[in-house]
Motif scaffolding. Structure first.
Motif, PDB file in Angstrom:
ATOM      1  N   UNK A  91      17.212  10.162 -10.649  1.00  0.00           N
ATOM      2  CA  UNK A  91      15.898  10.348 -11.278  1.00  0.00           C
ATOM      3  C   UNK A  91      15.592  11.834 -11.415  1.00  0.00           C
ATOM      4  N   UNK A  92      15.153  12.229 -12.589  1.00  0.00           N
ATOM      5  CA  UNK A  92      14.877  13.647 -12.838  1.00  0.00           C
ATOM      6  C   UNK A  92      13.664  14.118 -12.036  1.00  0.00           C
ATOM      7  N   UNK A  93      12.544  13.410 -12.166  1.00  0.00           N
ATOM      8  CA  UNK A  93      11.333  13.763 -11.423  1.00  0.00           C
ATOM      9  C   UNK A  93      11.202  12.820 -10.223  1.00  0.00           C
ATOM     10  N   UNK A 114       0.848  -1.190   0.000  1.00  0.00           N
ATOM     11  CA  UNK A 114       0.000   0.000   0.000  1.00  0.00           C
ATOM     12  C   UNK A 114       0.889   1.247   0.000  1.00  0.00           C
ATOM     13  N   UNK A 115       0.528   2.228  -0.795  1.00  0.00           N
ATOM     14  CA  UNK A 115       1.368   3.430  -0.922  1.00  0.00           C
ATOM     15  C   UNK A 115       1.423   4.201   0.389  1.00  0.00           C
ATOM     16  N   UNK A 116       2.503   4.932   0.553  1.00  0.00           N
ATOM     17  CA  UNK A 116       2.700   5.720   1.764  1.00  0.00           C
ATOM     18  C   UNK A 116       1.579   6.737   1.962  1.00  0.00           C
ATOM     19  N   UNK A 117       1.163   7.390   0.875  1.00  0.00           N
ATOM     20  CA  UNK A 117       0.122   8.409   0.979  1.00  0.00           C
ATOM     21  C   UNK A 117      -1.205   7.808   1.442  1.00  0.00           C
ATOM     22  N   UNK A 118      -1.556   6.633   0.909  1.00  0.00           N
ATOM     23  CA  UNK A 118      -2.813   5.971   1.296  1.00  0.00           C
ATOM     24  C   UNK A 118      -2.772   5.584   2.771  1.00  0.00           C
ATOM     25  N   UNK A 129      19.051   3.833   7.663  1.00  0.00           N
ATOM     26  CA  UNK A 129      20.139   4.317   6.811  1.00  0.00           C
ATOM     27  C   UNK A 129      19.978   3.824   5.376  1.00  0.00           C
ATOM     28  N   UNK A 130      19.544   2.582   5.220  1.00  0.00           N
ATOM     29  CA  UNK A 130      19.315   2.044   3.876  1.00  0.00           C
ATOM     30  C   UNK A 130      18.254   2.875   3.162  1.00  0.00           C
ATOM     31  N   UNK A 131      17.180   3.218   3.872  1.00  0.00           N
ATOM     32  CA  UNK A 131      16.120   4.046   3.289  1.00  0.00           C
ATOM     33  C   UNK A 131      16.681   5.410   2.898  1.00  0.00           C
ATOM     34  N   UNK A 183       9.531   9.688  -3.814  1.00  0.00           N
ATOM     35  CA  UNK A 183       9.864   9.985  -2.419  1.00  0.00           C
ATOM     36  C   UNK A 183       8.650  10.594  -1.731  1.00  0.00           C
ATOM     37  N   UNK A 184       8.448  10.195  -0.474  1.00  0.00           N
ATOM     38  CA  UNK A 184       7.438  10.894   0.319  1.00  0.00           C
ATOM     39  C   UNK A 184       8.134  11.433   1.559  1.00  0.00           C
ATOM     40  N   UNK A 185       8.574  12.667   1.461  1.00  0.00           N
ATOM     41  CA  UNK A 185       9.320  13.280   2.546  1.00  0.00           C
ATOM     42  C   UNK A 185       9.196  14.795   2.439  1.00  0.00           C
ATOM     43  N   UNK A 186       9.335  15.453   3.555  1.00  0.00           N
ATOM     44  CA  UNK A 186       9.324  16.918   3.575  1.00  0.00           C
ATOM     45  C   UNK A 186      10.743  17.484   3.545  1.00  0.00           C
ATOM     46  N   UNK A 187      11.745  16.589   3.377  1.00  0.00           N
ATOM     47  CA  UNK A 187      13.135  17.030   3.486  1.00  0.00           C
ATOM     48  C   UNK A 187      13.876  16.841   2.164  1.00  0.00           C
ATOM     49  N   UNK A 188      13.211  17.207   1.091  1.00  0.00           N
ATOM     50  CA  UNK A 188      13.797  17.082  -0.239  1.00  0.00           C
ATOM     51  C   UNK A 188      15.090  17.885  -0.353  1.00  0.00           C
ATOM     52  N   UNK A 189      15.109  19.077   0.226  1.00  0.00           N
ATOM     53  CA  UNK A 189      16.291  19.935   0.109  1.00  0.00           C
ATOM     54  C   UNK A 189      17.512  19.287   0.745  1.00  0.00           C
ATOM     55  N   UNK A 190      17.319  18.635   1.901  1.00  0.00           N
ATOM     56  CA  UNK A 190      18.454  17.983   2.564  1.00  0.00           C
ATOM     57  C   UNK A 190      18.974  16.799   1.747  1.00  0.00           C
ATOM     58  N   UNK A 191      18.049  16.019   1.178  1.00  0.00           N
ATOM     59  CA  UNK A 191      18.472  14.907   0.323  1.00  0.00           C
ATOM     60  C   UNK A 191      19.229  15.413  -0.897  1.00  0.00           C
TER      61      UNK A 191
END
Length: 545
Positions: A297-299, A177-181, A284-286, A304-312
């Protein structure tokens, strides 16, 4: 009596079965059109709704007032099935009823028509656990099933089911099941329970449920039962024993920066706070998987389901893809190996050292490492300016084509050098100091010394020194030697802070004043060092002045 959330909120209709729309549509159409099969196989990972779907299906085919393929859950048939009062719907656990006699007994019962229902429905959970004889007995039933009989086989390991059984079933694969669901369902159930959580709590639980709604509800249940007050993100990490994302980011950053002191200190802090090492490795693997996705990946937002895109994104900019893949390889192997050991922390510390020492094979890094070694030897006096004034690697003269050729031939040239100059064991010279201390006494005390560093909360020093060897002691100077392959360990241990701490510790330990000298092995002779440089990079790229 308290009822667990995953039981309390188990799906009662197909429309409530989240994350499996493709299966829901197919099953509802079959029921509406009365095009039922005599056997179904529901396969997929744990907690994705296989058993719930089977129970809904059993009610729907026997419902007195079905609507669009859904059970009404109000008629006598539906209520009796919900309350487990009907003998025509049977749920078996193949893990405990896996013998041939169990299936033969079942075979004798299924021939009789249902007592009150339209269909007899047998749900066999974990069907892959049946023995070979039991599968053969089940096959006999599936070959010529009565018209009133429906089998629903559920399993997490369909590959263990014989092909003869698979070919006689309609197979439905339940996906993760997807993270968002999962997040949306957790939020809905929390509101129904009149509780509240930080939004980050739902994300934390969803990311640690591996796509299983049942696992997610169990984690939510654990949080909600802890207190009647609002569940904060910090409290959730403590209750669930899940590593705080901020702490993991600090450890990831230290690994990417190849900062062994910071990495081992972060690991020690996480461990002392009571976090499970196995969960930390999984986290850590995640994280490195997410860094890999951002890197390649371009898009990547859809993956990813995270609020920390900038840090990644910031971390991915500092590390090569080859290094990410190597780190993931090391972490996955560590996760597989760690389950068999008692001292998980030490094993993980070794993996941290291995990650920091790992390096990609690009030419730029090789040149940088070799130049650092040569500078170190010059400072040590191993390369005398009177004999060789300088080794001039003209980086500007190495064009792209030549660099590629050097890179391709590096391993061959390196192996030739090693075959010409085989490694020899170092002869230990037992030179006594001006006092009573000598090399033999130091060697006898070395294990105790390493334990002493651990007791002083300097595990990083103990680990780094365990990678080296005590090679000599003369003129009140202790020489500690690293192999060339452990160059990063040598650089890490040689910091001013580490050298001072080790020196003070040893002076106090032996009650004598002494100095510490770290050095790299296999670069003792000046001519041999230059020959290795020439063989690695080619005579045409090295200029002796």
């Amino acid at each position: 009596m308290y009822q667990a959330l995953y039981r309390k909120y188990r799906s009662r209709t197909f429309n409530e079965l989240v994350g499996q729309d493709h299966i829901v549509t197919a099953l509802k159409n079959q029921i509406k059109n009365e095009e039922l099969s005599h056997a179904y196989l529901f396969s997929g990972t744990r907690g994705t709704g296989k058993t719930s779907a089977a129970k809904i299906f059993a009610r729907a085919v026997n419902c007195l007032n079905p609507h669009e393929g859904e059970p009404c859950n109000e008629c006598e048939s539906c209520i009796s099935i919900l309350e487990d009062r009907v003998m025509d719907v049977v749920e078996m656990d193949a893990a405990s009823n896996n013998g041939v006699d169990d299936i033969r007994e079942l075979k004798e019962k299924v021939v009789y028509p249902p007592s009150t229902s339209k269909y007899k429905v047998y749900i066999i959970d974990e069907v892959h656990m049946l023995s070979k004889g039991a599968f053969n007995a089940l096959l006999k039933i599936l070959e010529e099933p009565p018209r009133h009989l429906i089998f629903i086989l559920a399993t997490t390991e369909p590959e263990k089911i014989p092909q003869t059984i698979l070919s006689r079933t309609q197979r439905f694969n339940f996906k993760r099941i997807s993270t968002q669901v999962i997040i949306e369902n957790l939020r809905r159930i929390t509101e129904l329970e009149n509780k509240s959580c930080d939004d980050e709590v739902f994300t934390l639980i969803a990311n640690n449920s591996d796509g299983a709604m049942r696992d997610a509800l169990s984690l939510l249940d654990q949080c909600l039962s802890f207190t009647d007050e609002h569940i904060s993100y910090e409290l959730a990490t403590e209750v669930l024993g899940i590593t705080n994302e901020e702490v993991v980011f600090k450890l990831v950053d230290a690994l990417v920066d190849r900062d062994i002191n910071r990495a081992l200190t972060s690991l020690d802090n996480i461990y002392m706070s009571g976090k499970d090492i196995t969960i930390l490795i999984s986290d850590l693997i995640v994280h490195f998987r997410n860094i890999m996705v951002v890197k390649t990946v371009k898009d990547f937002n859809e993956l990813l389901y995270t609020t920390r895109i900038e840090e990644y994104s910031a971390i991915s900019a500092k590390i090569d893809l080859d290094d990410i893949l190597e780190i993931l390889k090391i972490l996955n192997k560590t996760l597989a190996d760690i389950k068999y050991v008692q001292d998980k922390k030490t094993i993980f510390e070794m993996s941290v050292i291995k990650i920091i020492n790992s390096k990609s094979d690009n030419l730029e890094k090789r040149i940088e490492i070799l130049e650092s070694i040569i500078d170190s030897l010059k400072n040590d006096g191993s390369l005398l300016s009177s004999d060789i004034k300088s080794v001039n690697i003209e980086a500007g003269s190495i064009n792209k084509e030549k660099a590629v050729n050097i890179d391709k031939s590096f391993e061959n040239k390196k192996s030739k050098v090693e075959s010409k100059t085989p490694k020899e064991e170092k002869t230990v010279e037992m030179t006594k100091s001006s006092g009573t201390l000598n090399l033999n006494k130091i060697l006898e005390s070395w294990d105790s010394i390493l334990n002493g560093f651990k007791q002083q909360k300097r595990v990083n020093i103990a680990v780094l020194l365990s990678m080296a060897r005590v090679s000599d002691f003369k003129n009140n100077t202790l020489f500690i030697e690293y192999d060339e392959k452990n160059f990063f360990n040598y650089k890490a241990i040689s910091t001013e802070d580490n050298v001072k701490f080790i020196t003070d510790f040893l002076n106090n330990y032996f009650k004598e004043n002494m100095e510490i000298k770290f050095q790299i092995a296999n670069f003792k002779e000046k001519n041999e060092a230059i020959e290795r440089v020439e063989n690695i990079f080619g005579n045409e790229n090295i200029e002796r002045i």
